[in-house]
Scaffold this motif. Sequence first.
Motif, PDB file in Angstrom:
ATOM      1  N   THR A  65      -5.080   0.705  -8.637  1.00  0.00           N
ATOM      2  CA  THR A  65      -3.796   0.476  -9.303  1.00  0.00           C
ATOM      3  C   THR A  65      -3.354  -0.970  -9.097  1.00  0.00           C
ATOM      4  OG1 THR A  65      -3.127   2.771  -8.974  1.00  0.00           O
ATOM      5  CG2 THR A  65      -1.361   1.190  -9.405  1.00  0.00           C
ATOM      6  N   LEU A  66      -2.960  -1.625 -10.179  1.00  0.00           N
ATOM      7  CA  LEU A  66      -2.439  -2.981 -10.117  1.00  0.00           C
ATOM      8  C   LEU A  66      -0.939  -2.887  -9.862  1.00  0.00           C
ATOM      9  CD1 LEU A  66      -3.815  -5.726 -10.443  1.00  0.00           C
ATOM     10  CD2 LEU A  66      -3.075  -5.716 -12.816  1.00  0.00           C
ATOM     11  N   VAL A  67      -0.461  -3.619  -8.883  1.00  0.00           N
ATOM     12  CA  VAL A  67       0.935  -3.534  -8.466  1.00  0.00           C
ATOM     13  C   VAL A  67       1.618  -4.883  -8.676  1.00  0.00           C
ATOM     14  CG1 VAL A  67       2.504  -2.939  -6.579  1.00  0.00           C
ATOM     15  CG2 VAL A  67       0.254  -1.828  -6.727  1.00  0.00           C
ATOM     16  N   PHE A  68       2.631  -4.885  -9.538  1.00  0.00           N
ATOM     17  CA  PHE A  68       3.438  -6.073  -9.790  1.00  0.00           C
ATOM     18  C   PHE A  68       4.662  -5.985  -8.883  1.00  0.00           C
ATOM     19  CE2 PHE A  68       1.205  -5.109 -13.765  1.00  0.00           C
ATOM     20  CZ  PHE A  68       0.520  -6.306 -13.964  1.00  0.00           C
ATOM     21  N   VAL A  69       4.840  -6.977  -8.029  1.00  0.00           N
ATOM     22  CA  VAL A  69       5.882  -6.901  -6.994  1.00  0.00           C
ATOM     23  C   VAL A  69       6.933  -7.982  -7.186  1.00  0.00           C
ATOM     24  CG1 VAL A  69       6.348  -6.928  -4.512  1.00  0.00           C
ATOM     25  CG2 VAL A  69       4.189  -5.979  -5.364  1.00  0.00           C
ATOM     26  N   GLU A  70       8.180  -7.561  -7.208  1.00  0.00           N
ATOM     27  CA  GLU A  70       9.324  -8.462  -7.207  1.00  0.00           C
ATOM     28  C   GLU A  70       9.882  -8.492  -5.787  1.00  0.00           C
ATOM     29  OE1 GLU A  70      12.463 -10.966  -8.593  1.00  0.00           O
ATOM     30  OE2 GLU A  70      10.412 -10.555  -9.225  1.00  0.00           O
ATOM     31  N   VAL A  71      10.050  -9.683  -5.234  1.00  0.00           N
ATOM     32  CA  VAL A  71      10.578  -9.845  -3.881  1.00  0.00           C
ATOM     33  C   VAL A  71      12.000 -10.375  -3.995  1.00  0.00           C
ATOM     34  CG1 VAL A  71      10.293 -11.010  -1.657  1.00  0.00           C
ATOM     35  CG2 VAL A  71       8.266 -10.351  -2.983  1.00  0.00           C
ATOM     36  N   ARG A 112       1.929  -0.385 -11.722  1.00  0.00           N
ATOM     37  CA  ARG A 112       3.296   0.001 -11.380  1.00  0.00           C
ATOM     38  C   ARG A 112       4.069  -1.240 -10.961  1.00  0.00           C
ATOM     39  NH1 ARG A 112       1.184   2.131  -6.139  1.00  0.00           N
ATOM     40  NH2 ARG A 112       2.172   0.761  -4.619  1.00  0.00           N
ATOM     41  N   PHE A 113       5.386  -1.092 -10.951  1.00  0.00           N
ATOM     42  CA  PHE A 113       6.292  -2.180 -10.585  1.00  0.00           C
ATOM     43  C   PHE A 113       7.002  -1.807  -9.285  1.00  0.00           C
ATOM     44  CE2 PHE A 113       5.769  -2.393 -15.144  1.00  0.00           C
ATOM     45  CZ  PHE A 113       5.538  -3.738 -15.356  1.00  0.00           C
ATOM     46  N   ASP A 114       6.730  -2.570  -8.248  1.00  0.00           N
ATOM     47  CA  ASP A 114       7.351  -2.353  -6.950  1.00  0.00           C
ATOM     48  C   ASP A 114       8.364  -3.455  -6.670  1.00  0.00           C
ATOM     49  OD1 ASP A 114       5.466  -0.333  -6.748  1.00  0.00           O
ATOM     50  OD2 ASP A 114       4.541  -1.074  -4.910  1.00  0.00           O
ATOM     51  N   ALA A 115       9.196  -3.220  -5.685  1.00  0.00           N
ATOM     52  CA  ALA A 115      10.121  -4.243  -5.198  1.00  0.00           C
ATOM     53  C   ALA A 115      10.066  -4.252  -3.682  1.00  0.00           C
ATOM     54  CB  ALA A 115      11.541  -3.960  -5.666  1.00  0.00           C
ATOM     55  N   VAL A 116      10.113  -5.430  -3.118  1.00  0.00           N
ATOM     56  CA  VAL A 116      10.264  -5.571  -1.676  1.00  0.00           C
ATOM     57  C   VAL A 116      11.612  -6.250  -1.463  1.00  0.00           C
ATOM     58  CG1 VAL A 116       9.414  -6.652   0.433  1.00  0.00           C
ATOM     59  CG2 VAL A 116       7.787  -5.678  -1.205  1.00  0.00           C
ATOM     60  N   LEU A 117      12.478  -5.551  -0.766  1.00  0.00           N
ATOM     61  CA  LEU A 117      13.840  -6.023  -0.518  1.00  0.00           C
ATOM     62  C   LEU A 117      13.969  -6.413   0.943  1.00  0.00           C
ATOM     63  CD1 LEU A 117      15.663  -3.090  -2.328  1.00  0.00           C
ATOM     64  CD2 LEU A 117      14.760  -5.200  -3.340  1.00  0.00           C
ATOM     65  N   ILE A 118      14.511  -7.588   1.178  1.00  0.00           N
ATOM     66  CA  ILE A 118      14.720  -8.051   2.548  1.00  0.00           C
ATOM     67  C   ILE A 118      16.191  -8.396   2.690  1.00  0.00           C
ATOM     68  CG2 ILE A 118      14.078  -9.736   4.301  1.00  0.00           C
ATOM     69  CD1 ILE A 118      11.396 -10.065   2.757  1.00  0.00           C
ATOM     70  N   GLU A 119      16.858  -7.635   3.555  1.00  0.00           N
ATOM     71  CA  GLU A 119      18.287  -7.858   3.823  1.00  0.00           C
ATOM     72  C   GLU A 119      18.497  -7.906   5.314  1.00  0.00           C
ATOM     73  OE1 GLU A 119      20.918  -5.052   1.983  1.00  0.00           O
ATOM     74  OE2 GLU A 119      20.009  -5.338   0.021  1.00  0.00           O
TER      75      GLU A 119
END
Length: 133
Positions: A65-71, A112-119
Motif C-alpha cells: 500500500t502506498l501511503v501519502f502522509v501529511e505532517v 491511503r492518506f494518513d496524517a501525523v499530528l504533533i502537538e
Amino acid sequence: MGFLQDDGASRPGKGATTRVAGQAAEDQALAHLLAAGLVLVQRNYRTVGRGGGEIDLILREPDGTLVFVEVRSRAGASHGGAGASIGITKRRRIIFAAQCYLMRWAQPPACRFDAVLIEQGRLQWLRAAFDAG
C-alpha cells in the motif's frame, strides 16, 4: 511547506524558524513511520503550478500500500489543534498531488492518506485520516 504554520512571509525574520520547526516535525514523523515498518518512497513531492499541492511523505507499507502522509505540527491545541488544520482545500491539494504522482503507474497500487499530528511534543499517527472521495 506542507505545514499549516505560515512561511513567515508576512512576518519578517520568522520564515527560517518556521521552516526549521516544520522540517524537525517531518523528520520526527518519518522516524516514527520507518520504525513502524514503512519504507520511504519520496519526501516533499510537489506538483507544478499555483493550484498544485505537496505531499510531505510518501511511504510504502509492507503489503505494498502506498501511503501519502501529511505532517502537521502545532505548539498547542488552540484553534482546534494540528488535526483541524487539514481543511478541505488542503485535502484537495494533497489528493490532486497524489493523483499526479500516481500517473506514473499503469496499474496504481492500493493507496491511503494518513496524517501525523504533533502537538506539544506528542505524536499521533492517523491512518486513513481522509480519503479521495
